[in-house]
Design a protein around this motif. Structure first.
Motif, short mmCIF file in Angstrom:
data_model
loop_
_atom_site.label_atom_id
_atom_site.label_comp_id
_atom_site.label_asym_id
_atom_site.label_seq_id
_atom_site.Cartn_x
_atom_site.Cartn_y
_atom_site.Cartn_z
N ILE A 291 0.61 -1.05 -0.18
CA ILE A 291 -0.03 0.07 -0.57
C ILE A 291 0.96 1.28 -0.51
O ILE A 291 0.59 2.10 -0.26
N LYS A 292 2.23 1.39 0.47
CA LYS A 292 2.95 2.42 1.00
C LYS A 292 2.98 2.85 -0.61
O LYS A 292 3.94 3.54 -0.91
N PHE A 293 4.20 2.04 -0.68
CA PHE A 293 4.79 2.11 -2.53
C PHE A 293 3.39 2.75 -3.52
O PHE A 293 4.38 2.90 -4.66
N GLN A 294 2.44 1.85 -3.25
CA GLN A 294 1.40 2.18 -4.61
C GLN A 294 1.26 3.52 -4.35
O GLN A 294 0.64 4.20 -5.07
N ASP A 295 0.53 3.73 -3.49
CA ASP A 295 0.46 5.26 -3.05
C ASP A 295 1.17 6.29 -2.36
O ASP A 295 1.11 7.35 -2.92
N ARG A 296 2.52 5.54 -2.85
CA ARG A 296 3.63 6.58 -3.66
C ARG A 296 4.28 7.07 -2.04
O ARG A 296 4.40 8.29 -2.20
N LEU A 297 4.08 6.60 -0.98
CA LEU A 297 4.55 7.59 0.20
C LEU A 297 5.94 6.29 1.11
O LEU A 297 5.79 6.93 1.76
N ILE A 298 5.99 6.19 -0.02
CA ILE A 298 7.50 5.59 1.05
C ILE A 298 8.89 5.95 -0.48
O ILE A 298 8.05 5.64 -1.70
N ARG A 299 9.40 6.59 -0.19
CA ARG A 299 10.97 6.97 -1.61
C ARG A 299 11.97 5.53 -0.74
O ARG A 299 12.30 6.16 0.38
N ILE A 300 12.84 4.80 -2.18
CA ILE A 300 14.17 4.24 -1.45
C ILE A 300 15.07 4.73 -2.55
O ILE A 300 14.66 5.42 -3.96
N PRO A 301 16.92 4.52 -2.29
CA PRO A 301 17.34 5.00 -2.59
C PRO A 301 17.68 3.40 -4.13
O PRO A 301 16.81 3.23 -3.43
N GLU A 302 18.32 4.18 -5.11
CA GLU A 302 18.65 3.31 -6.16
C GLU A 302 19.48 2.32 -5.43
O GLU A 302 20.41 2.43 -5.12
N ASP A 303 19.26 1.47 -5.04
CA ASP A 303 19.62 0.26 -4.93
C ASP A 303 19.64 -1.71 -5.53
O ASP A 303 18.72 -1.52 -5.13
N ALA A 304 20.32 -1.44 -6.24
CA ALA A 304 20.12 -2.65 -6.78
C ALA A 304 20.00 -4.22 -6.25
O ALA A 304 18.83 -4.90 -6.32
N ASP A 305 20.43 -4.30 -4.91
CA ASP A 305 20.30 -5.30 -3.69
C ASP A 305 18.71 -5.17 -2.96
O ASP A 305 17.62 -6.31 -2.90
N LEU A 306 18.58 -3.90 -2.53
CA LEU A 306 17.46 -3.82 -2.40
C LEU A 306 16.68 -4.04 -3.12
O LEU A 306 15.49 -4.20 -2.63
N ARG A 307 15.84 -3.89 -4.52
CA ARG A 307 15.55 -3.69 -5.74
C ARG A 307 15.35 -5.30 -5.85
O ARG A 307 13.75 -5.87 -6.03
N GLU A 308 16.31 -5.78 -5.60
CA GLU A 308 16.18 -7.24 -5.84
C GLU A 308 15.62 -7.81 -4.85
O GLU A 308 14.74 -9.09 -4.95
N ASP A 309 15.59 -7.75 -3.61
CA ASP A 309 15.06 -7.85 -2.91
C ASP A 309 13.38 -7.71 -3.05
O ASP A 309 12.98 -8.71 -1.84
N LEU A 310 13.25 -6.83 -2.82
CA LEU A 310 12.17 -6.20 -2.92
C LEU A 310 10.86 -6.82 -4.01
O LEU A 310 10.15 -7.40 -3.84
N HIS A 311 12.09 -6.95 -5.13
CA HIS A 311 11.39 -7.70 -6.38
C HIS A 311 10.76 -9.62 -6.50
O HIS A 311 10.35 -10.62 -6.78
N SER A 312 11.63 -9.86 -5.10
CA SER A 312 11.69 -11.65 -4.90
C SER A 312 11.11 -12.39 -4.20
O SER A 312 10.14 -13.17 -4.63
N VAL A 313 10.05 -11.17 -3.45
CA VAL A 313 9.55 -11.15 -2.56
C VAL A 313 7.71 -12.39 -3.63
O VAL A 313 7.26 -11.28 -4.21
N ARG A 314 7.09 -13.07 -3.31
CA ARG A 314 5.89 -13.46 -3.48
C ARG A 314 5.00 -14.07 -2.39
O ARG A 314 5.68 -14.46 -1.44
N LYS A 315 4.13 -14.22 -2.79
CA LYS A 315 2.70 -14.57 -2.23
C LYS A 315 2.32 -15.33 -2.98
O LYS A 315 1.90 -15.68 -3.80
N THR A 316 2.21 -16.87 -2.23
CA THR A 316 1.87 -18.22 -2.84
C THR A 316 0.73 -19.06 -1.58
O THR A 316 0.72 -18.42 -0.13
N LEU A 317 0.27 -19.93 -2.41
CA LEU A 317 -1.13 -20.48 -1.79
C LEU A 317 -0.49 -21.26 -1.22
O LEU A 317 -0.33 -22.50 -2.09
N THR A 318 -0.35 -22.42 0.09
CA THR A 318 -0.21 -23.75 0.01
C THR A 318 -1.33 -24.17 -0.27
O THR A 318 -1.96 -24.72 -0.46
#
Length: 167
Positions: free
Chosen positions: A94-121
């Motif tokens: 929600i914070k990212f969609q509403d543009r209420l959080i800003r992060i620096p350009e950091d490849a490792d950080l962005r890789e971590d953020l994009h790696s997260v998945r919601k799955t159903l067991t």
């Protein structure tokens, strides 16, 4: 902050609020640090933080206990369950969609953020997880915990202002 010892990273995220927007000002990544070294670093940050939320699941429990004992209510231990992870990840989305959080350009950080998945067991439970070459989305969870701390401060400040207004 997300706590780890050997295989994963301990990550401390520092957010600053300017107006309604939260800015990631520092992302401290600790790898292969002893618990004593981690405590000293976290203790330093606790001196300046208004609120510090940390993962008390598993090995984070002792650090959480010691910091809570020293700093009191400033420390907010969070026990990760599937439900807690889902709620916190949703807060981040929600914070990212509403543009209420800003992060620096950091490849490792962005890789971590994009790696997260919601799955159903297979049993029908929701599972939130992520993994990159050097972590299990540790930077993601550190920011999520920092957002959780910031959110609890919002509630505390509103309550305090209302109390003062009516006195």
């Amino acid at each position: 902050m997300d706590v780890a010892r050997r295989n994963d990273l301990t990550v401390i995220a520092v957010l600053e609020r300017l107006g309604d927007v939260l800015y990631l000002r520092r992302l401290e990544v600790l790898k292969n640090k002893t618990f004593k070294e981690q405590f000293a670093i976290i203790d330093h940050y606790a001196q300046y933080a208004r609120r510090l939320a940390l993962d008390e699941t598993g090995i984070g429990m002792q650090l959480a206990e010691e910091l809570k004992q020293k700093w009191g209510d400033k420390i907010q231990p969070v026990y990760f369950t599937a439900k807690t992870k889902e709620e916190l990840a949703e807060l981040m989305r929600i914070k990212f969609q509403d543009r209420l959080i800003r992060i620096p350009e950091d490849a490792d950080l962005r890789e971590d953020l994009h790696s997260v998945r919601k799955t159903l067991t297979p049993s029908g439970n929701i599972k939130i997880e992520g993994s990159t070459k050097d972590s299990h989305a540790d930077r993601f969870w550190a920011i999520v915990l920092a957002l959780h701390a910031a959110k609890s401060l919002e509630k505390a400040n509103v309550f305090r202002l209302l109390r003062l207004r009516w006195l």
